[in-house]
Design a protein around this motif. Structure first.
Motif: not given
Ligand code: PLP
Length: 367
Positions: A35-39, A41-43, A128-130, A162-166, A205-208, A222-226, A351-353
């Protein structure tokens, strides 16, 4: 629900539980949930959200910066916490508080190894992030031998994941690109595992990504916005529930005659009789100036009231000419209806902003 008596951000933990369970229902039972709780927890409220998710037995939490992780530890969070974008100056503190860094280039990897050795750590968990196409943070494929040789040289750290971001998981027009990112990540992780001799968790994977690319859930998502109620599509927004509702009240009502003006710089000029309400929320609270002058709106007794004139630091004025309301009445800025994504659309943002922009001076209230 008791009516608001001041500007307040209500946080609905039932909605959070619903979203968590909905997103989890999309996963295989052995796929872990981060669960992504940065910022904040999205405000909303990172400590309360993290405490509740810990109760629901979430596997992992993530924040962007070390100080956010420290705040969670101070609130009694014991789950593993991934720090997505740590800065080397905070590495000693990060280790003291058992936070797990994302390491994304040679410089930060070497800086972390140095501190881990200095602090006499063994097998300290790192991630490790790629970079597979977002071009924001991350090693590239050709760095694999370098990373694994550095890891082999020291017993101070061990790769947990090991991870990456879409880059565009919410945009189905970019499906081809996203599939290429996923493929590239699979190749990279296969080579990393071969070279390391053990298998860390893999996640992309993020939420989408969770919603649109079930084949890419891998070992963890890794889910935040969802979690906060937004699925980046109308269809998915219906399956999720907004966690945060921003409310305010009417401080004062004015009757404005033709030719009078409202607010700073006399930006609104009335061309006829008008009733306005002044609300205790302004740009210092997250309602940016772009919402002013008829762009944004609030909801009073289920009716839309346009924001008129310039947004002030602590107040906005809205047009209530056709709304039956009185001083002290509750005002909805965003929540279930309108949602933060609808509110965001009035000024071409997302919505994020909107949800992360609710300032810390607004009281948070658990409901
Ligand atoms: C913020 C963030 C997420 C969460 O993304 P959502 O679209 O909010 O689910 C996942 N991974 C990384 C690396 C992020 O920075």
């Amino acid at each position: 629900m008791p009516k608001a008596q001041e500007t307040v951000l209500e946080i609905n933990l039932k909605a959070l539980k619903h979203n968590f369970e909905y997103l989890k229902s999309k996963l295989n039972t052995n796929t872990k949930f981060l669960a992504v709780v940065k910022a904040f927890a999205y405000g909303s409220d990172a400590c309360e959200i993290a405490k509740y998710l810990q109760k629901l037995d979430v596997d992992y939490l993530a924040v962007a910066y070390v100080n956010e992780g420290v705040a969670l530890r101070n609130a009694g969070i014991t789950k593993p916490i991934l720090v997505l974008h740590p800065q080397a100056v905070n590495f000693k503190l990060l280790i003291e508080r058992c936070l797990e860094p994302s390491l994304y280039n040679a410089k930060i990897l070497n800086e972390f190894i140095a501190v881990a050795q200095q602090e006499k750590q063994t097998s300290y968990p790192i991630h490790i992030k790629f970079n597979t196409g977002l071009n924001r943070l991350g090693f590239c494929e050709k760095d694999i031998d370098y990373i694994t040789s550095k890891i082999a040289e020291t017993s101070s750290i061990k790769i947990s994941s090991i991870f990456s971001h879409l880059a565009a998981s919410e945009d189905l027009n970019e499906k081809e690109f996203t599939l290429k990112q996923i493929e590239s990540f699979k190749t990279i992780s296969k080579n990393m595992i071969e070279s390391l001799g053990y298998k860390p968790l893999l996640h992309i994977c993020n939420t989408s990504g969770i919603l649109n690319y079930p084949e890419a859930h891998l070992d963890m998502v890794r889910s935040g916005i969802g979690l906060y109620g937004f699925g980046n599509s109308e269809k998915e927004n219906k399956n999720l529930k907004p966690v945060a509702t921003l409310k305010s009240i009417i401080s004062q009502i004015h009757h404005i005659e033709k030719g009078e003006t409202v607010g700073y710089n006399r930006a609104f000029k009335s061309d006829g009789f008008l009733k306005t309400a002044t609300l205790p929320i302004g740009h210092a609270d997250g309602i940016g100036r772009q919402y002013g002058n008829g762009n944004g709106f609030v909801t009073i007794n289920n009716k839309k009231a346009l924001i008129i004139g310039n947004v002030c630091m602590d107040m906005i004025m809205v047009n209530i000419t056709n709304i039956d309301c009185k001083e002290g009445d509750e005002v909805i800025i965003f929540g279930e209806k309108p949602s933060a994504s609808i509110f965001a659309q009035t000024v071409n943002t997302i919505s994020y902003e909107v949800i992360t922009g609710v300032s810390q001076r607004i009281k948070r209230k658990l409901v």
